[in-house]
Scaffold this motif. Structure first.
Motif, PDB file in Angstrom:
ATOM      1  N   GLY A  79      36.400 -40.820  22.961  1.00  0.00           N
ATOM      2  CA  GLY A  79      37.254 -39.667  22.680  1.00  0.00           C
ATOM      3  C   GLY A  79      36.525 -38.362  22.982  1.00  0.00           C
ATOM      4  N   PHE A  80      36.904 -37.291  22.282  1.00  0.00           N
ATOM      5  CA  PHE A  80      36.277 -35.986  22.486  1.00  0.00           C
ATOM      6  C   PHE A  80      34.779 -36.108  22.207  1.00  0.00           C
ATOM      7  N   ASN A  81      34.017 -35.312  22.885  1.00  0.00           N
ATOM      8  CA  ASN A  81      32.562 -35.320  22.771  1.00  0.00           C
ATOM      9  C   ASN A  81      32.084 -35.584  21.330  1.00  0.00           C
ATOM     10  N   ASN A  82      31.169 -36.546  21.199  1.00  0.00           N
ATOM     11  CA  ASN A  82      30.749 -37.016  19.875  1.00  0.00           C
ATOM     12  C   ASN A  82      29.294 -36.653  19.560  1.00  0.00           C
ATOM     13  N   THR A  83      28.673 -35.839  20.420  1.00  0.00           N
ATOM     14  CA  THR A  83      27.231 -35.603  20.280  1.00  0.00           C
ATOM     15  C   THR A  83      26.867 -34.894  18.973  1.00  0.00           C
ATOM     16  N   GLY A  84      27.836 -34.177  18.386  1.00  0.00           N
ATOM     17  CA  GLY A  84      27.559 -33.480  17.128  1.00  0.00           C
ATOM     18  C   GLY A  84      27.555 -34.403  15.928  1.00  0.00           C
ATOM     19  N   ASN A  85      27.949 -35.674  16.137  1.00  0.00           N
ATOM     20  CA  ASN A  85      27.981 -36.626  15.021  1.00  0.00           C
ATOM     21  C   ASN A  85      26.812 -37.603  15.071  1.00  0.00           C
ATOM     22  N   ILE A  86      25.888 -37.350  15.987  1.00  0.00           N
ATOM     23  CA  ILE A  86      24.755 -38.262  16.161  1.00  0.00           C
ATOM     24  C   ILE A  86      23.589 -37.856  15.267  1.00  0.00           C
ATOM     25  N   CYS A  87      23.336 -36.574  15.208  1.00  0.00           N
ATOM     26  CA  CYS A  87      22.196 -36.063  14.424  1.00  0.00           C
ATOM     27  C   CYS A  87      22.357 -34.547  14.300  1.00  0.00           C
ATOM     28  N   ILE A  88      21.450 -33.913  13.561  1.00  0.00           N
ATOM     29  CA  ILE A  88      21.335 -32.450  13.651  1.00  0.00           C
ATOM     30  C   ILE A  88      20.304 -32.221  14.742  1.00  0.00           C
ATOM     31  N   TRP A  89      20.687 -31.546  15.793  1.00  0.00           N
ATOM     32  CA  TRP A  89      19.790 -31.383  16.930  1.00  0.00           C
ATOM     33  C   TRP A  89      18.757 -30.288  16.637  1.00  0.00           C
ATOM     34  N   PRO A  90      17.582 -30.365  17.267  1.00  0.00           N
ATOM     35  CA  PRO A  90      16.533 -29.369  16.971  1.00  0.00           C
ATOM     36  C   PRO A  90      17.001 -27.920  17.116  1.00  0.00           C
ATOM     37  N   SER A  91      17.891 -27.663  18.062  1.00  0.00           N
ATOM     38  CA  SER A  91      18.376 -26.279  18.238  1.00  0.00           C
ATOM     39  C   SER A  91      19.088 -25.775  16.993  1.00  0.00           C
ATOM     40  N   GLU A  92      19.793 -26.672  16.322  1.00  0.00           N
ATOM     41  CA  GLU A  92      20.549 -26.264  15.129  1.00  0.00           C
ATOM     42  C   GLU A  92      19.573 -25.887  14.005  1.00  0.00           C
ATOM     43  N   GLU A  93      18.536 -26.712  13.806  1.00  0.00           N
ATOM     44  CA  GLU A  93      17.592 -26.367  12.730  1.00  0.00           C
ATOM     45  C   GLU A  93      16.826 -25.093  13.085  1.00  0.00           C
ATOM     46  N   CYS A  94      16.510 -24.915  14.382  1.00  0.00           N
ATOM     47  CA  CYS A  94      15.796 -23.689  14.788  1.00  0.00           C
ATOM     48  C   CYS A  94      16.695 -22.463  14.615  1.00  0.00           C
ATOM     49  N   LEU A  95      17.984 -22.612  14.915  1.00  0.00           N
ATOM     50  CA  LEU A  95      18.903 -21.486  14.734  1.00  0.00           C
ATOM     51  C   LEU A  95      19.022 -21.145  13.250  1.00  0.00           C
ATOM     52  N   ALA A  96      19.080 -22.175  12.418  1.00  0.00           N
ATOM     53  CA  ALA A  96      19.146 -21.935  10.969  1.00  0.00           C
ATOM     54  C   ALA A  96      17.906 -21.164  10.516  1.00  0.00           C
TER      55      ALA A  96
END
Ligand code: SAM
Length: 287
Positions: A79-96
């Protein structure tokens, strides 16, 4: 999603089904892999049938996040891109982390996170410690958005709204010029989505607003996006956005499980000055 994008996603889905590879870096689960700069202390709270709750320490506070169990149904994988349900990616923690260290940016401002995956961690910590006027957490994947709603319900002290928002579906919502700041982590590698992403950031931001876009270079996809963004925004590119992350990166750089190109994020700060200038020049014309 256009045909070529859908095709690529199906290939990844098939690889996941066939080989159970780890999509973070494309190596088998048995090998050591890089998945986080371990910026935030976390404590496992409880496991349920749909996933696991963690308490994440953010300065003197905690926020609770729910990490979903991976779903391997064909529906999820094709279905629609599922990459956001795999893990929290390093970019997300760095942005936080960047948001926490620059919290004055957010005070009394309206903030949206787009493509935030299953946790929108950056937007969540902004709501917790940066005193924004409002926070809207979004993703284009329905499972991610359902999980975001769960997280928001659990962190009931925070005023946050959630929304399914796809930058490739501009006709669905009309949120023009509503946000002072937009957050976006690791969303630049969808070839077919980049032009729409630039246009949507421009449309959604108030005049003079800014977007913080964190992403690894991923085979030049970062630079392709940056070039496109330069047509609409004043763009600042920070390779070293944080000394703590840089130090960790330099310690990791020679390890065979670590690949700078797909792991180390860079930050783009997009400022909506062109819109402001256009507005000003139109105004001048009429007086
Ligand atoms: C690699 S994940 C990053 C998720 C999260 N930001 C992180 O870094 O952990 C890319 C995210 O972009 C979302 N996405 C992809 N195309 C999108 C679109 N057209 N509109 C909205 N979200 C989209 C996916 O659902 C996914 O959650």
């Amino acid at each position: 999603m256009k045909e070529n994008g859908r095709g690529r996603w199906k290939i990844l889905a098939k690889a996941l089904l066939d080989k159970q590879i780890n999509p973070t870096d494309g190596v088998t689960q048995s090998k050591r892999r890089f998945s986080s700069y371990n910026i935030f202390k976390s404590e496992k709270l409880e496991e349920n049938e749909s996933g696991t709750w963690f308490a994440i320490q953010v300065e003197q506070y905690t926020v609770q996040i729910h990490i979903m169990k991976p779903k391997m149904s064909l529906n999820n994988l094709t279905g629609f891109n599922n990459t956001g349900n795999i893990c929290i990616w390093p970019s997300e923690e760095c942005l936080a982390l960047y948001c926490i260290k620059n919290k004055d940016l957010f005070r009394d401002n309206s903030v949206m996170e787009i493509g935030g995956g299953q946790t929108c961690l950056a937007g969540l910590v902004v709501a917790k410690v940066c005193n924004p006027a409002s926070v809207t957490l979004t993703d284009g994947n329905q499972d991610s958005v359902d999980n975001l709603a769960k997280i928001v319900a659990k962190n009931s002290d925070l005023e946050i709204s959630t929304l399914k928002y796809r930058w490739t579906d501009v006709q669905v919502i009309s949120l023009s010029a509503q946000y002072d700041i937009i957050l976006c982590a690791d969303c630049l590698f969808f070839d077919e989505g980049r032009p729409a992403l630039v246009s949507e950031l421009y449309r959604l931001l108030k005049p003079g607003g800014l977007a913080l876009v964190m992403a690894p270079l991923r085979s030049q996809t970062f630079h392709v996006f940056r070039k496109m963004a330069e047509d609409r925004f004043n763009v600042e590119h920070l390779q070293d956005f944080d000394a703590e992350v840089r130090e960790q990166h330099l310690d990791l750089v020679d390890q065979d499980f670590y690949q700078t190109d797909i792991h180390y994020p860079n930050l783009l700060i997009l400022r909506g000055v062109l819109k402001l200038l256009l507005f000003k020049s139109t105004f001048k014309f009429f007086i």
